[in-house]
Write an enzyme that holds these catalytic residues in place. Structure first.
Site, PDB file in Angstrom:
ATOM      1  N   GLY A  19      23.877  46.697  18.318  1.00 31.34           N
ATOM      2  CA  GLY A  19      23.061  47.824  18.726  1.00 31.34           C
ATOM      3  C   GLY A  19      23.681  49.147  18.331  1.00 31.34           C
ATOM      4  O   GLY A  19      24.715  49.195  17.675  1.00 31.34           O
ATOM      5  N   ASP A 127      39.535  39.026  24.207  1.00 30.07           N
ATOM      6  CA  ASP A 127      39.520  39.733  22.931  1.00 30.07           C
ATOM      7  C   ASP A 127      40.319  41.030  23.035  1.00 30.07           C
ATOM      8  O   ASP A 127      39.845  42.094  22.660  1.00 30.07           O
ATOM      9  CB  ASP A 127      38.074  40.011  22.503  1.00 30.07           C
ATOM     10  CG  ASP A 127      37.959  40.246  20.999  1.00 30.07           C
ATOM     11  OD1 ASP A 127      38.932  39.941  20.284  1.00 30.07           O
ATOM     12  OD2 ASP A 127      36.913  40.736  20.546  1.00 30.07           O
TER      13      ASP A 127
END
Lengths: 738, 394
Positions: A19, A127
């Site tokens: 996005g 992550d």
């Protein structure tokens, strides 16, 4: 309930596969926020995945985690409102070079605070890396991007899913033996090295290979006199291959290296250093793009003339329908016009656009298959008619993605798409997926087709209108077999579809109705053929016919039109082949291209228009040069990803991040480079072709309208002009600025 | 932290539960400075969580867990916690979720009951806690935590049964699903299950999405139970499903409910439900309108429901009529429907098949037999058809 009206959206901050992120002001408080827009239409995936990320974020309330504010859906877009962090990411801070230990210690301490919060609440981030660490203007450090994070139901439970970014992944995650929050500690150790070295260890190795090395080899270490004993020890403790022996975040907070860390204010120095560094011309020029409300629902369109027929459920309305059909029939007698009665303008626009497919900045199909520029998603195009060509565009986009997979090595394992994909699967499935990734085998296509359609990342929009697709959508029409196959298809359909269920609404068949039964368009080629007839050929004939005064000439045209309509009825696939052949030849001839497809010039202009930055205005070449000159902005996948999350106005940077190895296939610059290469190639090729015109082309030259209007065919030359005129008008309407 | 020492455990667990209960009651009564009470409560609950789960550094002791679980259950602490979850601060709400979930997960060694022991006890003695958890969707503060607990225990049939067969009663007691449920009796529509429609429809995005997730779990994880339930309450269920979910103004709700509908109808366990659903012309109309929605994913999900109508070899008169009346329109419409899905072979095959199937329909409604009595035909054929489609889709 929060709504879009609560926010004043400002400029774009960055964009990623998931996005676009905008800066915005929360009207009630005046606070700056970052809003991520995710177009839910862009993906087949269950909305649940995105939901999970949101709910995970929403259950974090810590000064060390980017704060989630609200989320809501507007039209088909999901808005996620987060706090705005103006200091950039930790990766940005590495842009001028590795960090001093003093800063590393502060950042690590803050990260440990974040991790200890997350771990205590049963979350694994999975992550951790510099790109996912954001800073506020005043030096507060926060963890961002929970795209692959996990919520454990029990603090002791383990996970198996293979996610993360290869260089930072812990051995146990790669081995899929089950892992827990200690995996984040390993990644933190790698991040510490990343800050000290400017890039993670083994960054010169292909990420796929790194996946094998991490469990096999000794853990990396910081070595040499450049670093203090404490930092080296910190790294060594984090990078212990035995997860159990790695200390917890809480324990690490007591490590001597961390204890000597200063207050976070000191990071301001670092932030301003980087800003200074950037302002000295290192800043890659970046287009400031403002938020623009989508004016119309994008796909509201799908339907044109005949589709506007609503379903009929109540009664058959003989009068209305009858009338319509009668009109059509009458037209048929003159020229077979199908149903283009209304919306001629749109059809014309479309016809143009279809033609312009040829006109992409890249040349012939056969020569540059890998260099296709994926065009922008239909969702970003603000014209109701995009669907007409979007199908075809998408093919090329997809193809490009596939191909770039081959070219670049593998689709970047770092992209969120992929990691999401992986995260959803069972370990075995993941194995399969990763094999496919690396092998770029034909099956890789499966993956790419399942992926959410990626959004165009930051960069030049090359796709509006006539964009960049080429004819390659006609990919599977093989040369030898189709005749037979098509015949067969024709026969079948005669057997199967002899009836016309609207018969009761039709007037008795007219005498000169073509005898052929319409073939059911079952294959993709046939469907495309049908479409090309309905959208281009038929309206074109009509147009020409109405512009022809001379009755003889008109009759001649009608004959051709009739014949074509018959072709369309019987053999849409052949029709498509024919069109393709014609278009190919037109494109091969520069003169004809110039005369018939004048939008090429326009398309180049368009691109430069989209590129607000003046440096890029002249041509694409400039941009290419930048790329070739190695990267004012090689957006690595990780960068992209960060961008998607990241609420800062920092610009893409010349990172030394190892992920540069795997350029995201969607990377606009990569695409730009490819497309301009392709353009050049095409030009060269065209020159070559032009130098030895063949007999065939001479023949075509004669026949094709536009160039030398022969007696009786003058009107045809008008066609292109008229269509072009309409196209530009349409453009102006949609795009007042241009 | 006395409770960590073995000797004090018994007393500590008991005290912890007791004092938590007291504090909760004071909070409800508004007795004492609310901030202080909240803080104390939060500390107690966090302590319970640590006892039950341990920390990253300290393992939880099985004995301590056992003590705390048995006291929490015997003192009926859990319903109180759940009902008042919205009154507590952010972190405490998450801790309550952790505590309740962990208690529900607790199993004695060697236990063989369907559900973990603590949950089993609750289902028998305090089923109202399940209803309270559902009612957590009323408030945005409690939705996420209650939803989290619910979704975890929804893997057990009995939990779904409590939700499905809940009926308001005069004495405020929750239905005892182990003894007094008559599956053939129609629901009044006032039980907690039916509130999910409202929660999905009326809540903010986060709550609505969470409630839908839960709703989906109820419907898809307990097929035998649910297909019986839907069959009994067919009209009410689908009236609500169509009117509230499929016709929803919310893109997310619409898209998700179409998808879920497709999944349910294509499931063999819901065979009877499917045949009834695709018999109705009204349903067909609704779905055909979805094909014309202006959002591609709505069209796409609609297609997967529409194909079931068209694939049904024993179409009702009404359904055949509507299809025949629109035959030409469909034949024009379908080939161009979602053309950009060129990579989706599955979809394109199904579309091509549909075009063929619709092409084979008679041209005029006069060729159709008006309904007179028996529609019973080869049910097997439908099933086969449906099964093929299902296979094709999976």
């Amino acid at each position: 309930m929060a709504t879009a009206d609560d926010y004043q959206v400002l400029e774009e901050l960055g964009s990623g596969s998931f996005g676009i992120v905008y800066k915005a002001i929360e009207k009630a408080t005046g606070d700056l926020v970052a809003i991520k827009h995710i177009d839910l239409e862009g993906s087949d995936d269950d909305i649940r995945e995105i939901q999970q990320e949101i709910s995970l974020l929403a259950t974090c309330s810590s000064d060390y985690v980017t704060r989630y504010k609200a989320s809501f859906v507007r039209n088909t877009k999901l808005w996620i409102v987060m706090e705005f962090l103006g200091g950039g990411s930790c990766l940005d801070l590495l842009r001028p070079g590795p960090m001093e230990e003093m800063y590393i210690a502060i950042i690590l301490r803050e990260l440990l605070m974040a991790l200890s919060y997350l771990h205590e609440t049963g979350k694994i981030h999975r992550d951790i890396k510099a790109a996912n660490v954001l800073l506020s203007d005043n030096g507060r450090v926060k963890i961002a991007d929970f795209g692959v994070a996990a919520q454990l139901t029990n603090i002791k439970s383990q996970r198996l899913t293979f996610v993360g970014t290869p260089f930072w992944m812990a051995p146990e995650v790669i081995q899929e033996h089950g892992y827990d929050y200690k995996a984040d500690i390993w990644s933190l150790g790698i991040t510490a090295m990343e800050m000290a070295l400017g890039e993670p260890p083994r960054s010169d190795i292909h990420p796929m290979k790194v996946l094998f090395l991490i469990p096999k080899e000794k853990p990396p270490r910081l070595e040499g006199n450049k670093w203090s004993k404490e930092l080296k020890d910190f790294v060594a403790r984090c990078l212990n291959k035995e997860a159990e022996q790695r200390p917890s975040a809480k324990a690490l907070l007591k490590h001597p290296f961390i204890r000597k860390a200063g207050p976070t204010d000191r990071l301001r120095e670092l932030i301003s250093k980087v800003r200074h560094f950037e302002s000295r011309g290192h800043e890659s020029d970046r287009d400031l793009r403002y938020y623009e409300e989508t004016l119309r629902p994008m796909n509201g369109v799908h339907m044109d003339d005949e589709d506007e027929d609503e379903w009929v459920f109540d009664t058959i309305r003989p009068h209305a329908t009858m009338k319509k059909h009668t009109i059509k029939r009458r037209r048929l007698e003159r020229i077979p016009s199908g149903d283009a009665a209304n919306g001629e303008l749109d059809d014309a626009t479309l016809a143009l656009r279809e033609m312009s497919l040829e006109n992409a900045p890249l040349g012939g199909i056969s020569n540059s298959p890998g260099l296709q520029t994926p065009s922008r998603m239909p969702s970003t195009i603000r014209t109701p008619k995009t669907r007409q060509s979007s199908g075809q565009r998408k093919i090329s986009a997809q193809m490009a993605r596939k191909i770039s997979g081959h070219v670049v090595g593998s689709p970047s394992p770092v992209t969120r798409k992929m990691s999401r994909q992986i995260s959803g699967q069972t370990p075995t499935a993941v194995r399969r997926a990763s094999r496919q990734m690396s092998g770029a085998t034909p099956t890789a296509r499966r993956i790419s087709s399942q992926q959410p359609q990626p959004k165009q990342p930051l960069g030049v929009d090359m796709s509006f209108g006539n964009g960049t697709s080429t004819v390659r959508q006609f990919k599977r029409v093989s040369s030898g077999q189709p005749a037979k196959k098509l015949l067969a298809a024709g026969d079948d359909s005669i057997d199967e579809n002899p009836h016309d269920s609207d018969a009761e609404n039709h007037p008795p068949p007219t005498r000169d109705q073509p005898p052929a039964q319409p073939a059911v368009a079952a294959t993709k080629e046939a469907i495309l053929g049908r479409r090309s007839y309905a959208k281009c050929v038929d309206p074109a004939f009509q147009e020409v016919s109405t512009n022809t005064a001379d009755s003889k000439k008109q009759a001649a045209i009608s004959k051709v039109a009739e014949a074509w309509s018959e072709l369309d009825q019987i053999d849409p696939e052949g029709e498509l082949l024919l069109l393709k052949a014609i278009l190919d030849r037109i494109q091969a001839d520069p003169k004809l291209t110039g005369a018939l497809l004048p939008q090429r010039a326009a398309s180049t202009q368009l691109q430069s228009l989209r590129t607000a930055s003046p440096t890029k205005k002249g041509s694409i070449r400039v941009a290419t040069a930048e790329i070739a000159g190695s990267s004012p902005q090689p957006l690595t996948p990780s960068k992209n990803r960060r961008g998607s999350e990241l609420p800062l106005a920092g610009s893409p940077s010349p990172t030394k991040s190892p992920t540069k190895l795997v350029l995201n296939p969607q990377n606009p610059h990569l695409k730009m480079m490819r497309s301009s290469q392709a353009l050049q190639e095409a030009q060269v090729q065209q020159k070559a072709v032009a130098q030895k015109p063949t007999k065939e082309k001479d023949l075509l030259d004669e026949k094709m309208p536009g160039k030398q209007p022969e007696p009786g065919m003058e009107h045809v030359s008008l066609l292109a002009d008229v269509l072009y005129g309409r196209w530009t008008e349409g453009l102006k309407a949609r795009w007042p600025m241009s | 932290m006395a409770f960590l020492f073995a000797r004090n455990k018994q007393r500590s667990a008991q005290e912890l539960v007791k004092s938590t209960k007291e504090l909760l009651q004071r909070l409800i009564r508004g007795d004492g400075p609310p901030q202080k009470v909240e803080e104390d409560l939060a500390r107690n609950i966090s302590q319970m969580k640590i006892t039950l789960q341990g920390t990253p550094d300290i393992e939880a002791s099985p004995q301590a867990v056992f003590d705390l679980v048995s006291h929490a259950v015997s003192e009926s602490l859990l319903p109180l916690l759940v009902e008042n979850i919205h009154r507590l601060p952010f972190e405490a709400r998450k801790d309550i979720q952790a505590v309740v979930s962990t208690v529900f997960r607790f199993r004695n060694q060697g236990s063989v009951s369907n559900e973990p022991d603590a949950l089993n006890h609750v289902l028998h003695k305090q089923p109202e806690i399940i209803i309270s958890l559902c009612n957590g969707y009323e408030k945005k503060e409690s939705a996420s935590s209650c939803g989290g607990i619910l979704k975890e225990i929804l893997r057990y049939d009995a939990v779904a049964a409590v939700i499905l067969y809940d009926e308001p009663s005069s004495d405020g007691r929750t239905v005892d699903i182990f003894n007094d449920v008559d599956v053939t009796r129609r629901s009044s529509g006032n039980g907690v299950f039916w509130k999910f429609f409202t929660w999905i429809d009326k809540s903010s995005f986060e709550v609505s999405a969470d409630a839908f997730d839960c709703f989906r779990l109820i419907l898809t994880k307990h097929k035998a139970l649910v297909s019986q339930y839907i069959t009994t309450n067919f009209d009410m269920f689908f009236t609500k499903y169509n009117d509230i979910l499929i016709k929803s103004d919310s893109y997310v709700t619409k898209r998700q409910s179409l998808k879920l509908l497709g999944e349910i109808l294509l499931d063999r366990q819901f065979y009877e439900v499917m045949t009834r659903y695709v018999d109705s012309g009204e349903n067909l109309k609704l779905i055909m309108w979805q094909l014309k929605d202006d959002r591609r994913m709505v069209q796409y999900e609609g297609f997967h429901v529409f194909k079931i109508f068209a694939a049904n070899p024993n179409k009702s008169y009404e359904v055949s009529k509507f299809l025949v009346m629109n035959k030409q329109r469909l034949l024009r419409f379908l080939p161009r429907f979602l053309e950009e899905r060129t990579d989706d072979d599955q979809f394109n095959d199904e579309k091509a098949w549909l075009v063929k199937a619709i092409g084979n329909l008679p041209d005029s409604t006069s060729a159709l037999k008006p309904p007179n009595g028996s529609v019973s035909g080869s049910a097997d054929a439908i099933q086969q058809q449906q099964h093929q489609t299902a296979q094709a889709r999976s």
